[in-house]
Design a protein around this motif. Structure first.
Motif, PDB file in Angstrom:
ATOM      1  N   LEU A   1      -7.603  -4.657   6.703  1.00  0.00           N
ATOM      2  CA  LEU A   1      -6.427  -4.206   7.438  1.00  0.00           C
ATOM      3  C   LEU A   1      -5.417  -5.340   7.339  1.00  0.00           C
ATOM      4  O   LEU A   1      -5.380  -6.246   8.165  1.00  0.00           O
ATOM      5  CB  LEU A   1      -6.788  -3.901   8.894  1.00  0.00           C
TER       6      LEU A   1
ATOM      7  N   SER B   1      -2.037  -5.344   7.294  1.00  0.00           N
ATOM      8  CA  SER B   1      -0.682  -5.238   7.804  1.00  0.00           C
ATOM      9  C   SER B   1      -0.682  -4.566   9.159  1.00  0.00           C
ATOM     10  O   SER B   1      -1.383  -3.592   9.386  1.00  0.00           O
ATOM     11  CB  SER B   1       0.207  -4.434   6.842  1.00  0.00           C
TER      12      SER B   1
ATOM     13  N   TYR C   1       1.774  -1.048   8.651  1.00  0.00           N
ATOM     14  CA  TYR C   1       1.499   0.037   7.726  1.00  0.00           C
ATOM     15  C   TYR C   1       0.270   0.832   8.128  1.00  0.00           C
ATOM     16  O   TYR C   1      -0.715   0.286   8.588  1.00  0.00           O
ATOM     17  CB  TYR C   1       1.321  -0.503   6.308  1.00  0.00           C
TER      18      TYR C   1
ATOM     19  N   HIS D   1      -3.048   2.966   7.352  1.00  0.00           N
ATOM     20  CA  HIS D   1      -4.118   3.167   6.382  1.00  0.00           C
ATOM     21  C   HIS D   1      -4.653   4.570   6.632  1.00  0.00           C
ATOM     22  O   HIS D   1      -5.059   4.901   7.746  1.00  0.00           O
ATOM     23  CB  HIS D   1      -5.228   2.137   6.564  1.00  0.00           C
TER      24      HIS D   1
ATOM     25  N   TRP E   1     -10.136   4.927   1.766  1.00  0.00           N
ATOM     26  CA  TRP E   1      -8.919   4.517   2.462  1.00  0.00           C
ATOM     27  C   TRP E   1      -7.859   4.044   1.467  1.00  0.00           C
ATOM     28  O   TRP E   1      -8.166   3.314   0.530  1.00  0.00           O
ATOM     29  CB  TRP E   1      -9.207   3.369   3.423  1.00  0.00           C
ATOM     30  N   THR E   2      -6.593   4.455   1.705  1.00  0.00           N
ATOM     31  CA  THR E   2      -5.457   3.917   0.967  1.00  0.00           C
ATOM     32  C   THR E   2      -4.292   3.791   1.939  1.00  0.00           C
ATOM     33  O   THR E   2      -4.411   4.136   3.118  1.00  0.00           O
ATOM     34  CB  THR E   2      -5.034   4.820  -0.215  1.00  0.00           C
ATOM     35  N   ARG E   3      -3.158   3.332   1.428  1.00  0.00           N
ATOM     36  CA  ARG E   3      -1.955   3.279   2.265  1.00  0.00           C
ATOM     37  C   ARG E   3      -0.939   4.341   1.859  1.00  0.00           C
ATOM     38  O   ARG E   3       0.202   4.306   2.311  1.00  0.00           O
ATOM     39  CB  ARG E   3      -1.344   1.885   2.190  1.00  0.00           C
ATOM     40  N   SER E   4      -1.343   5.273   1.017  1.00  0.00           N
ATOM     41  CA  SER E   4      -0.444   6.325   0.555  1.00  0.00           C
ATOM     42  C   SER E   4      -0.918   7.678   1.056  1.00  0.00           C
ATOM     43  O   SER E   4      -2.042   8.108   0.761  1.00  0.00           O
ATOM     44  CB  SER E   4      -0.388   6.339  -0.973  1.00  0.00           C
TER      45      SER E   4
ATOM     46  N   PHE F   1      -6.781   8.190  10.152  1.00  0.00           N
ATOM     47  CA  PHE F   1      -5.928   7.058   9.829  1.00  0.00           C
ATOM     48  C   PHE F   1      -6.060   5.988  10.889  1.00  0.00           C
ATOM     49  O   PHE F   1      -6.563   6.205  11.987  1.00  0.00           O
ATOM     50  CB  PHE F   1      -4.469   7.481   9.614  1.00  0.00           C
TER      51      PHE F   1
ATOM     52  N   ASN G   1      -3.639   2.787  12.568  1.00  0.00           N
ATOM     53  CA  ASN G   1      -2.273   2.279  12.629  1.00  0.00           C
ATOM     54  C   ASN G   1      -2.103   1.410  13.863  1.00  0.00           C
ATOM     55  O   ASN G   1      -2.781   1.606  14.876  1.00  0.00           O
ATOM     56  CB  ASN G   1      -1.293   3.457  12.691  1.00  0.00           C
TER      57      ASN G   1
ATOM     58  N   ASP H   1       3.780   5.761   1.927  1.00  0.00           N
ATOM     59  CA  ASP H   1       2.907   5.152   2.936  1.00  0.00           C
ATOM     60  C   ASP H   1       3.556   5.125   4.303  1.00  0.00           C
ATOM     61  O   ASP H   1       3.053   4.496   5.215  1.00  0.00           O
ATOM     62  CB  ASP H   1       2.490   3.720   2.521  1.00  0.00           C
ATOM     63  N   ARG H   2       4.690   5.816   4.457  1.00  0.00           N
ATOM     64  CA  ARG H   2       5.378   5.843   5.731  1.00  0.00           C
ATOM     65  C   ARG H   2       5.110   7.151   6.431  1.00  0.00           C
ATOM     66  O   ARG H   2       5.376   8.225   5.905  1.00  0.00           O
ATOM     67  CB  ARG H   2       6.893   5.685   5.511  1.00  0.00           C
TER      68      ARG H   2
END
Length: 270
Positions: free
Chosen positions: A129, A131, A134, A136, A144-147, A159, A161, A267-268
């Motif tokens: 983790l 960030s 952002y 995950h 797991w990804t950030r997209s 997710f 966050n 990723d937002r």
């Protein structure tokens, strides 16, 4: 020193101006769900929170699309009983109520005797983790990804966050973090192979306790649909395990369906 990102800037005691962080995917000049539920929760917690009372339920009705304009908060103490306290917050734009939130608090006490059934839960956070800002996101069979675009599938989703502040200069309380993260119940239950085609009109957050850290996980538990109506539920997690439930109802928004594979910022989630 760089200011922490936030969804709103407070202008006066009861008025707030949205920042670009509050922008939604649903359309130009639309505000996102976490920003709105976070602002309402922050106001209720600040004005009516108490160490003696546990904020057990927050129910937020998202009446209509909120815009990037000055937003006024109107609050009311509905009931202040010995064991139960009920309060209400409306967010008003241009004289129209766009959001109404109700907070139910119970006086903390000793638990009853005996043992009760509790569901078995399994939630493993990402190994790295890296960030605070952002998301995950994960789904069964895909890790797991950030997209978000990586998880446009029909698998179970989750997710993790750490929500940004609801109001600039005011660090989120545990309640605000829980409510903002729980708004992601709509994402983890309604994200399918073609993106998100349901827009939630409400959020209910039920809490057995407050989260003990700011990083919160949300994992889908159920998703039922018929005639363009969706009902989804998810369990909320912190580093100590499950602590609450999120529930959303949603309606088909086919004309504005969000396909994250075409999003320049995949990723937002905000």
């Amino acid at each position: 020193m760089t200011a922490r990102p936030a969804h709103f800037v407070q202008l006066a005691d009861d008025s707030f101006q949205p920042t670009p962080f509050a922008q939604s995917h649903w359309g130009a000049d639309h505000l996102n769900g976490p920003a709105l539920v976070g602002l309402a929760a922050a106001i209720l917690d600040e004005r009516y929170g108490s160490e003696d009372f546990m904020p057990a339920r927050v129910t937020v009705d998202l009446f209509k699309a909120a815009r990037g304009v000055t937003t006024t908060a109107v609050t009311r103490l509905v009931r202040d009983g010995r064991r139960v306290r009920n309060t209400e917050c409306e967010l008003v734009q241009d004289g129209v109520t766009v959001v109404r939130a109700i907070l139910v608090q119970y006086r903390r006490s000793e638990p009853p005797r005996g043992q009760e059934w509790s569901a078995e839960v399994d939630f493993t956070q990402p190994v790295e983790l890296d960030s605070d800002e952002y998301v995950h996101i994960g789904s069964d069979g895909h890790g797991w990804t950030r997209s978000i675009a990586d998880h446009q599938n029909d698998a179970r989703k989750r997710f993790v966050n750490r929500p940004i502040d609801a109001v600039e200069g005011r660090k989120n309380t545990p309640l605000v973090n829980a409510v903002m993260a729980a708004e992601g119940t709509s994402l983890v239950t309604n994200l399918g192979t073609a993106g998100v085609g349901y827009i939630n009109g409400d959020l209910t957050v039920a809490l057995a306790r407050l989260p003990r850290d700011g990083r919160i996980g949300v994992q889908a538990d159920s998703h039922w649909t018929d005639d363009g109506i969706s009902v989804g539920s998810a369990t909320l997690y912190d580093s100590d395990g499950a602590f609450g439930t999120g529930v959303v109802t949603a309606v088909s928004n086919l004309a504005a369906q969000i396909d994250f594979s075409n999003d320049p910022f995949p990723d937002r989630t905000r």
